[in-house]
Scaffold this active site. Structure first.
Site, PDB file in Angstrom:
ATOM      1  N   LEU A 121       0.839  -1.193   0.000  1.00 40.32           N
ATOM      2  CA  LEU A 121       0.000   0.000   0.000  1.00 40.32           C
ATOM      3  C   LEU A 121       0.874   1.242   0.000  1.00 40.32           C
ATOM      4  O   LEU A 121       1.804   1.366   0.803  1.00 40.32           O
ATOM      5  CB  LEU A 121      -0.887   0.029   1.244  1.00 40.32           C
ATOM      6  CG  LEU A 121      -1.961  -1.051   1.364  1.00 40.32           C
ATOM      7  CD1 LEU A 121      -2.298  -1.309   2.819  1.00 40.32           C
ATOM      8  CD2 LEU A 121      -3.215  -0.649   0.607  1.00 40.32           C
ATOM      9  N   ASP A 122       0.598   2.163  -0.934  1.00 43.52           N
ATOM     10  CA  ASP A 122       1.228   3.476  -0.876  1.00 43.52           C
ATOM     11  C   ASP A 122       0.663   4.223   0.334  1.00 43.52           C
ATOM     12  O   ASP A 122      -0.430   3.919   0.816  1.00 43.52           O
ATOM     13  CB  ASP A 122       0.920   4.239  -2.170  1.00 43.52           C
ATOM     14  CG  ASP A 122       1.383   5.678  -2.115  1.00 43.52           C
ATOM     15  OD1 ASP A 122       2.556   5.900  -1.782  1.00 43.52           O
ATOM     16  OD2 ASP A 122       0.560   6.578  -2.379  1.00 43.52           O
ATOM     17  N   LYS A 123       1.416   5.196   0.846  1.00 45.40           N
ATOM     18  CA  LYS A 123       0.934   5.961   1.993  1.00 45.40           C
ATOM     19  C   LYS A 123       0.094   7.162   1.572  1.00 45.40           C
ATOM     20  O   LYS A 123      -1.105   7.220   1.826  1.00 45.40           O
ATOM     21  CB  LYS A 123       2.109   6.457   2.852  1.00 45.40           C
ATOM     22  CG  LYS A 123       1.652   7.278   4.073  1.00 45.40           C
ATOM     23  CD  LYS A 123       2.828   7.834   4.846  1.00 45.40           C
ATOM     24  CE  LYS A 123       3.485   9.007   4.139  1.00 45.40           C
ATOM     25  NZ  LYS A 123       2.613  10.213   4.082  1.00 45.40           N
ATOM     26  N   THR A 124       0.730   8.122   0.899  1.00 38.27           N
ATOM     27  CA  THR A 124       0.086   9.402   0.624  1.00 38.27           C
ATOM     28  C   THR A 124      -1.040   9.256  -0.391  1.00 38.27           C
ATOM     29  O   THR A 124      -0.817   8.826  -1.517  1.00 38.27           O
ATOM     30  CB  THR A 124       1.118  10.411   0.109  1.00 38.27           C
ATOM     31  OG1 THR A 124       2.189  10.494   1.039  1.00 38.27           O
ATOM     32  CG2 THR A 124       0.485  11.777  -0.085  1.00 38.27           C
ATOM     33  N   VAL A 142      -1.446  -1.061  -4.158  1.00 38.32           N
ATOM     34  CA  VAL A 142      -2.462  -0.004  -4.173  1.00 38.32           C
ATOM     35  C   VAL A 142      -1.755   1.342  -4.108  1.00 38.32           C
ATOM     36  O   VAL A 142      -0.929   1.573  -3.212  1.00 38.32           O
ATOM     37  CB  VAL A 142      -3.434  -0.121  -2.983  1.00 38.32           C
ATOM     38  CG1 VAL A 142      -4.567   0.896  -3.125  1.00 38.32           C
ATOM     39  CG2 VAL A 142      -3.992  -1.528  -2.874  1.00 38.32           C
TER      40      VAL A 142
END
Length: 626
Positions: free
Chosen positions: A312-315, A514
């Site tokens: 999962l990407d953060k921002t 994602v």
């Protein structure tokens, strides 16, 4: 679509009491022409080159001809229509891949402003980006997009690196810092020494990574091609033997052998196989769309159900994507409203994302904001402006340290505590009043409201490893990772680093990614399934991804996974039914137990069964919603 329309027209005429058989056959023949023209054209061109590709397309054409020879025109036209529709969808997918490359390439400016020394004076010259070489000096003015990778030689500015690193707020840049092509300069002018030529920039590598991933064939496609290379020649050769051998051996007459061979050809044509999987795919994709999930093809629908590792990407994915005020810590004798109102009075004149967050926080809390005078910006440090007869300064600790102002211990401790928690900090000072330091504001890009619940739901659904990948710093990343409950946090990653992380995870099995930004596009493309946040996702991320969560709703991901797993079960059921019917019918028609009539009835019956089974997906609901 023309083939399908003609097929429907022929079917209606054939079943009409007043319909003429010759008219129905004429419509079916036209449906044949439009449905088979691409396949026949490819076959003829291959013959001209001395090549013959045995695939399911060829078998469909031959089976359709066999069906016509036995008078079953409608079934042959249906086979050709379905496969011509499949080719149209394939061409559309290739067009989407080309758009992904275009969306990435458009990020970098096509021209750059070179700074040249002419007769002892500096002169700016606008040139094509291809003319820029390593060692050249480029000027980037405020609010312009950076055209090159390089090192800052002069100037200070906040640079929005989200397109490349995914960082949630602009990064303060000073001489000696690196900048990347495709990022957006802030309020200060920058003089940059170019480090690499066009083609080797970070953005160029991003484009290359996406391009390479788009050309890789999915395992399902590779299996289908291997299966077709064996199945199609076997059926054609077996059918030819059935036409020739029995009459030569005196077992059957030539007309009986031909009729039996045509029945076998129809029996062996995977009609239910051709319909069962596409029907399940279309039903699954339609149900996903109804529930806010865009799935771009059957391969992705099926693959998502096999995923056990998730990146999962953060921002913009786990977090909202915009900073907000999370902490208000006033000094003794100062109220929270006074601290926030003083900061907002100054920041309302700035366009920085952190400034907008402060002003927004004041508005949400109904804090009155006074009018400020002319704003003075200290690039990379903070801002100051006169407010109601005093000068209010808002900025990082460096703003005060470099001015020789002693920061109180209370303020320093608050800053250290907030930064350890992953916050960006703003110190607020009011010159000429007591107390002079009003306090500290903490800001962060906060997790989405349903991020933690979504991670929990995914783990309950069987995901064994959930990893967060981000270009942000470790402090911010760990704070978000702890808040949402991921298994692992990897910070400070460039796009190529994210690809390496995806490859590492993929070594243990299928992996999904994602993300929402351009910097996520290569990782999305290299993952088994790439999933983009739809509303906030960039064009490149959406084009590259296989699945898009529309409306920026991360909570739709568990639904998409459960739907995919149900679709996989139904597809497998349909495959077993279809293949079982083919085996039974081939045995029955070869032995003469069944003729073309029963073969057609069995085909139609199995087709209805698999379609009805596939349509169950239209009633699918997430387990928690049942």
């Amino acid at each position: 679509m023309t083939s399908g329309a003609l097929l429907l027209a022929g079917w209606l005429v054939e079943r009409s009491p007043s319909g003429r058989p010759s008219v129905a056959i004429g419509l079916f023949v036209l449906s044949y022409v439009f449905g088979a023209r691409d396949n026949v054209g490819h076959f003829l061109r291959d013959l001209q080159r001395g090549k013959v590709h045995f695939n399911i397309d060829l078998l469909m054409v031959v089976a359709a001809v066999g069906a016509a020879a036995l008078g079953e025109w409608a079934e042959g036209a249906l086979l050709l229509f379905l496969f011509s529709l499949g080719h149209a969808l394939e061409h559309h997918a290739l067009g989407r891949a080309r758009h992904a490359i275009t969306a990435l390439a458009d990020l970098a400016p096509s021209r750059a402003t070179l700074l040249r020394e002419v007769d002892g004076s500096r002169r700016e010259e606008l040139v094509l980006i291809e003319a820029v070489r390593p060692g050249d000096i480029v000027v980037v003015k405020p609010a312009e997009r950076v055209p090159v990778d390089g090192t800052i030689r002069e100037g200070r500015s906040g640079v929005n690196q989200a397109p490349i690193t995914g960082e949630s707020v602009p990064v303060d840049k000073v001489p000696g810092d690196q900048v990347f092509a495709g990022t957006v300069n802030g309020e200060g002018a920058l003089v940059i020494e170019v480090s690499v030529a066009v083609g080797d920039r970070t953005l160029d590598r991003v484009i290359k990574l996406v391009s390479e991933a788009q050309t890789q064939k999915a395992p399902t496609q590779q299996f289908t091609e291997r299966f077709a290379r064996v199945f199609v020649p076997a059926v054609l050769i077996g059918d030819l033997i059935l036409i020739v051998a029995p009459p030569m051996l005196g077992v059957l007459s030539w007309p009986d052998a031909f009729a039996r061979a045509m029945a076998v050809l129809v029996a062996a044509s995977p009609c239910a196989l051709a319909l069962g999987t596409p029907a399940a795919v279309l039903a699954g994709i339609a149900q996903a769309a109804r529930n806010g999930v865009l799935i771009k093809g059957g391969a992705h629908l099926e693959a998502l159900g096999a995923i056990r590792s998730l990146a999962l990407d953060k921002t913009g994915t786990l977090t909202v994507g915009e900073p907000s005020v999370t902490d208000i810590e006033p000094t003794e004798g100062v109220s929270e409203r006074m601290l926030l109102g003083s900061a907002a009075a100054v920041e309302q004149r700035s366009q920085h994302p952190l400034a907008r967050a402060v002003v927004g926080a004041a508005a949400q809390r109904d804090v009155p904001v006074s009018e400020a005078g002319e704003l003075q910006s200290v690039t990379g440090r903070g801002v100051r402006a006169p407010v109601e007869g005093a000068v209010v300064e808002v900025g990082r600790a460096l703003l005060f340290v470099e001015a020789g102002v002693m920061v109180p211990l209370e303020i320093g401790e608050a800053v250290a505590r907030l930064e350890r928690a992953g916050r960006r900090t703003m110190i607020v000072r009011r010159i000429g009043h007591v107390p002079e330091f009003l306090g500290v504001l903490g800001l962060a890009d906060e997790p989405r409201h349903n991020a933690k619940a979504t991670v929990h739901a995914l783990r309950a659904a069987g995901f064994t490893r959930i990893v967060m990948l981000t270009g942000d710093n470790a402090g911010v990343a760990n704070a978000v990772g702890d808040a949402v409950g991921v298994d692992d946090v990897r910070a400070g990653l460039l796009p190529a680093d994210k690809v390496d992380a995806i490859k590492e995870l993929a070594a243990d099995g299928p992996v999904a990614m994602v993300g929402d930004g351009v910097n996520d596009a290569p990782a999305l493309a290299h993952a088994t399934v790439g999933i983009a946040m739809g509303g906030a996702g960039t064009a490149a991320a959406l084009e590259t991804a296989d699945v898009a969560l529309m409306g920026d709703d991360l909570g739709r991901l568990p639904f998409a996974v459960e739907l995919s797993r149900q679709a996989r079960r139904i597809i497998r059921q349909n495959l077993w039914v279809s293949l079982g019917v083919i085996v039974v019918l081939v045995v029955a028609t070869v032995s003469g137990v069944a003729s073309i009539g029963p073969a057609v009835i069995a085909h139609e019956g199995s087709t209805l069964v698999v379609i009805a089974n596939a349509l169950r997906l239209l009633r699918f609901q997430e387990s928690g919603a049942r």
